[in-house]
Scaffold this motif. Structure first.
Motif, PDB file in Angstrom:
ATOM      1  N   ASP A 162     -12.765  -4.141  -1.514  1.00 37.23           N
ATOM      2  CA  ASP A 162     -13.411  -2.955  -2.079  1.00 37.23           C
ATOM      3  C   ASP A 162     -14.343  -3.396  -3.195  1.00 37.23           C
ATOM      4  OD1 ASP A 162     -12.021  -0.655  -0.729  1.00 37.23           O
ATOM      5  OD2 ASP A 162     -10.270  -1.668  -1.576  1.00 37.23           O
ATOM      6  N   LYS A 178      -7.401   5.779   5.171  1.00 38.76           N
ATOM      7  CA  LYS A 178      -7.671   6.754   4.114  1.00 38.76           C
ATOM      8  C   LYS A 178      -8.841   6.271   3.264  1.00 38.76           C
ATOM      9  CE  LYS A 178      -3.007   8.666   3.494  1.00 38.76           C
ATOM     10  NZ  LYS A 178      -1.910   8.876   2.508  1.00 38.76           N
ATOM     11  N   ASN A 204     -11.932   3.381  -2.731  1.00 43.83           N
ATOM     12  CA  ASN A 204     -10.984   2.472  -2.097  1.00 43.83           C
ATOM     13  C   ASN A 204     -10.776   2.910  -0.658  1.00 43.83           C
ATOM     14  OD1 ASN A 204      -7.650   2.253  -1.568  1.00 43.83           O
ATOM     15  ND2 ASN A 204      -8.720   0.366  -2.097  1.00 43.83           N
ATOM     16  N   TYR A 205     -10.771   1.935   0.254  1.00 40.15           N
ATOM     17  CA  TYR A 205     -10.475   2.258   1.650  1.00 40.15           C
ATOM     18  C   TYR A 205      -9.150   1.613   2.037  1.00 40.15           C
ATOM     19  CZ  TYR A 205     -10.561   2.451   6.701  1.00 40.15           C
ATOM     20  OH  TYR A 205     -10.220   2.676   8.011  1.00 40.15           O
ATOM     21  N   ASP A 206      -8.211   2.452   2.447  1.00 43.06           N
ATOM     22  CA  ASP A 206      -6.896   2.004   2.910  1.00 43.06           C
ATOM     23  C   ASP A 206      -6.984   1.820   4.423  1.00 43.06           C
ATOM     24  OD1 ASP A 206      -4.292   1.620   3.669  1.00 43.06           O
ATOM     25  OD2 ASP A 206      -3.473   3.316   2.545  1.00 43.06           O
ATOM     26  N   LYS A 207      -7.202   0.572   4.844  1.00 43.90           N
ATOM     27  CA  LYS A 207      -7.428   0.308   6.260  1.00 43.90           C
ATOM     28  C   LYS A 207      -6.201   0.617   7.103  1.00 43.90           C
ATOM     29  CE  LYS A 207      -8.821  -3.351   9.459  1.00 43.90           C
ATOM     30  NZ  LYS A 207      -9.140  -4.793   9.614  1.00 43.90           N
ATOM     31  N   GLU A 208      -5.022   0.303   6.573  1.00 49.00           N
ATOM     32  CA  GLU A 208      -3.790   0.509   7.334  1.00 49.00           C
ATOM     33  C   GLU A 208      -3.568   1.972   7.669  1.00 49.00           C
ATOM     34  OE1 GLU A 208       1.015  -0.415   6.941  1.00 49.00           O
ATOM     35  OE2 GLU A 208      -0.413  -1.310   5.524  1.00 49.00           O
ATOM     36  N   ASN A 209      -3.822   2.857   6.694  1.00 47.49           N
ATOM     37  CA  ASN A 209      -3.609   4.296   6.900  1.00 47.49           C
ATOM     38  C   ASN A 209      -4.897   5.060   7.146  1.00 47.49           C
ATOM     39  OD1 ASN A 209      -0.683   4.268   6.356  1.00 47.49           O
ATOM     40  ND2 ASN A 209      -1.322   3.694   4.273  1.00 47.49           N
ATOM     41  N   ASN A 264     -10.556  -7.002   3.528  1.00 50.50           N
ATOM     42  CA  ASN A 264     -10.339  -5.680   2.910  1.00 50.50           C
ATOM     43  C   ASN A 264     -10.820  -5.650   1.456  1.00 50.50           C
ATOM     44  OD1 ASN A 264      -9.107  -4.910   5.324  1.00 50.50           O
ATOM     45  ND2 ASN A 264      -7.072  -5.497   4.586  1.00 50.50           N
TER      46      ASN A 264
END
Length: 736
Positions: free
Chosen positions: A37, A54, A47-52, A35
């Motif tokens: 960035d 987003k 930023n990439y929020d993998k869990e959500n 993960n």
């Protein structure tokens, strides 16, 4: 009609001048990256929020516009300890430049800015209908974004402060890759209408990397490889005359047109050095009127031209000439020599104790010419040329006579080659190749010697003849006699605006000479290896950027500061930025991504220009968003940066010295004074410690141990006093 063509030209220019910038790269589950960035835009943070699921974009409120200068769009530094993958990231970006999403891993998000448009290429598993795009804390449902006419593209146009964001989301699916990977490669690669320059001092000689040049030419990509391994390859390949050469070689064990046996003999590392000298001279010549860009770069004041009279073919037979590392002027008196060659050697060498500058340079050039001919001409042709030479009268009275004599020799040689007759097709082809090579070789040397005599050596005000004493070794039928020493003159050229131009022309022409035997050695006066490294780096970047096909240039630098003294590490960014922002490169728009171990480089950076990699206990590599207790790097004290866990998590002291300090400290703490380590050793050791806090603490421990040992000393003294009292009493009693 004229207006129509003008319109077409304007449209073409607009297309060509589109500014491109790599702004974001998300890496996940590739090697040890987890993960990660990787932000390369200085004014926006992605930023990439993998869990959500987003995708988040925020404006950098601390962005410093034009901090890097007018020509540089962005500078990003990747830092971290060894083993975190700095070089791997640069290699991965290089792969994206060439192949885009057509190579693994597919778990990737790539954002490229083209003028005001942001093209976001993403894997289908990362964004879906339940995802959100978050811009300055405002959420936009991904499913409700506007669809483009083209499949798998969504659009979001929104204002962020003074900037209008025009986002295009391009989905890359496994299905589309299977159906047409070439099309995906063409659309998503960073190399579209953009040049890439890659530099590393590490020796990376894999077959994979060596295929880059062929791949880029095939796909019309502008890729400039400044790595050491590529330079060596290019130097070796420069000895190949044409593609037919390998087919007709006597030695069929061929690598890039050069036989395995000859490959060891080639001075290709010397060729690499000549290339670097040529690049530096070109830079000095073109930047002569812009003094500001050379303020901190250490510019050589003089260049010398040395000679190696023992060519590589003869050097391997003459190892015994290495006595005391002396130079030898080797004169071949063999019967196999051409008649013209022997006449020339006698003119230069017979009955002379000193060879002047002009004669010395011509001597080595003629030696190179005939050494190269010996590699090309079959033995039968050589004998025919010698026979024809006997009917020619050679008048060699002055240096200039060498030109008509060489023309006559060339005429005889080519006529004899033309008279060769063959029946077989392959033999006819072999004749064509040999004749082409001989003709090119003779023309090259004839023109170059004429240029040296009539142009280069006429600039006497810039050239100083420096005397050197060498051994004069004569070889006759493999018998060697070293009869005397002889004085030769080598040229030393003082560099200024005018002489640099002449010197650049000389090296450029010399470098184009064909054949593998070249014996002129160019040496900068009084430059250290580190200074030469920095000079080569800066000048090769300058030349590569100037020669790049496209306006937009991406530069990847892998630990460019290696081998530099801390004083040069401190200056390297300033020197590079001055050169890259020069007026000569003002048409270019440059993005730099570099890896480093140097805190001096970090101190040049606003913190938003830093990507700090950290390896977790589990082995995963993540991006560390801020330095502990050091929120800013710009202008930071070097000691503070060194003290941070990014560099040295267990202090600033060398491991061996730290072990010795611990040994002394444990000795004192355990009250073992005068045991294991004697008191004299401990005192001397403490006196030599340079770190004041550690030194003060050890002195404190030492004093405490001495105080603690005083009761034992007092007991001993009291016992001595009691014993003396008894002795005194006994004496008094006896006296009474």
């Amino acid at each position: 009609m004229a207006l129509f063509f003008l319109y077409i030209i304007i449209i073409f220019k607009l297309i060509k001048d589109v500014k491109k910038l790599l702004v974001y790269y998300f890496l996940n589950d590739h090697r040890n990256f987890k993960n990660c960035d990787l932000n390369f835009s200085n004014n926006l943070n992605f930023n990439y929020d993998k869990e959500n699921k987003k995708f988040i974009i925020k404006k950098n409120e601390n962005f410093l516009k034009n901090y890097w200068g007018v020509n540089l769009e962005s500078v990003t530094t990747i830092a971290g300890n060894n083993g975190v993958g700095k070089t791997s990231i640069l290699e991965s970006i290089k792969n994206r430049f060439l192949s885009g999403f057509a190579t693994l891993p597919l778990d990737t998000i790539l954002v490229v800015k083209k003028d005001e448009f942001y093209f976001i290429y993403y894997s289908e598993k990362f964004l879906d209908e339940k995802s959100f795009i978050v811009i300055n804390d405002n959420q936009y449902c991904f499913s409700k974004l506007q669809l483009s006419k083209e499949e798998n593209i969504k659009i979001l146009n929104i204002s962020m402060g003074n900037e209008d964001l025009k986002l295009q989301f391009h989905k890359v699916t496994n299905k589309s890759l299977e159906e047409d990977s070439n099309e995906i490669r063409r659309k998503t690669r960073l190399g579209n209408k953009r040049s890439l320059i890659f530099y590393t001092s590490h020796w990376n000689y894999s077959i994979y990397n060596r295929n880059y040049e062929k791949f880029t030419k095939t796909n019309n990509l502008d890729y400039i490889d400044l790595s050491v391994s590529h330079k060596v390859d290019s130097s070796v390949n420069s000895f190949v005359f044409d593609e037919d050469e390998a087919i007709f070689s006597d030695d069929m064990r061929i690598v890039n047109g050069v036989s395995n046996n000859s490959r060891i003999d080639l001075d290709y590392l010397y060729e690499l050095k000549v290339g670097e000298i040529r690049t530096t001279l070109r830079y000095l010549n073109e930047s002569a009127n812009d003094k500001s860009i050379n303020e901190n770069l250490i510019i050589p004041e003089e260049i010398k031209i040395y000679y190696d009279f023992i060519t590589s073919e003869k050097r391997k037979e003459s190892i015994f000439f290495n006595i005391d590392s002396d130079m030898y002027l080797r004169f071949e008196k063999k019967d196999e020599n051409f008649f013209f060659e022997q006449i020339f050697y006698r003119y230069i060498l017979d009955s002379k104790s000193k060879i002047e500058l002009t004669e010395t340079m011509i001597l080595i050039l003629v030696e190179n010419l005939f050494s190269n001919l010996s590699h090309i001409l079959p033995k039968g042709i050589t004998e025919k040329i010698k026979e024809s030479e006997k009917s020619v009268i050679y008048n060699l009275i002055r240096n200039e006579d060498i030109i008509p004599l060489l023309r006559k020799f060339s005429e005889i040689s080519l006529n004899e080659l033309e008279n060769l007759t063959f029946k077989k097709k392959i033999e006819k082809e072999r004749k064509r190749v040999i004749k082409t090579r001989v003709e090119r070789l003779l023309d090259d040397y004839l023109n170059f010697i004429q240029y040296v005599l009539e142009d280069f050596l006429k600039n006497a005000e810039y050239i100083t003849a420096e005397p050197h004493i060498v051994h004069f070794a004569q070889v006759d039928k493999n018998k060697v006699s070293i009869n005397e020493k002889i004085e030769i003159n080598i040229p030393a050229i003082k560099l200024n605006n005018v002489s640099t131009k002449y010197m650049y022309s000389f090296v450029e022409r010399y470098n184009r000479l064909t054949g593998k035997e070249k014996s002129l050695h160019f040496v900068w006066r009084n430059l250290s290896s580190g200074e030469i490294h920095l000079l080569n780096l800066c000048t090769s970047l300058y030349v590569s950027i100037k020669d790049s096909v496209y306006k937009d240039v991406l530069i990847l630098l892998d630990e460019a500061e290696i081998s530099l003294h801390p004083m040069l590490q401190k200056k390297i960014m300033s020197i590079l930025l001055n050169i890259l922002n020069s007026s000569e490169l003002q048409e270019k728009k440059i993005q730099i991504i570099l890896s480093t171990h140097s805190p001096f480089v970090l101190s040049e950076l606003p913190f938003n220009s830093l990507i700090l990699l950290k390896k977790e206990d589990a082995g995963n590599v993540i991006v560390q968003n801020e330095l502990e207790n050091t929120p800013s790097t710009l202008g930071a004290n070097i000691h503070d940066l060194f003290s941070h866990s990014f560099f040295l998590s267990d202090g600033l002291i060398g491991e061996y010295a730290k072990g010795k300090i611990n040994e002394v400290a444990n000795n004192l703490l355990n009250n073992n004074l005068n045991e294991v380590l004697d008191q004299d050793y401990i005192e001397k050791f403490i006196n030599q410690i340079g770190e004041p806090i550690i030194k003060a603490r050890l002195i404190e421990l030492y004093d405490q141990r001495r105080i603690l040992n005083k009761p034992k000393e007092m007991d001993s003294i009291i016992q001595d006093i009691e014993r003396l009292k008894i002795q005194l009493k006994n004496l008094e009693e006896k006296r009474d």
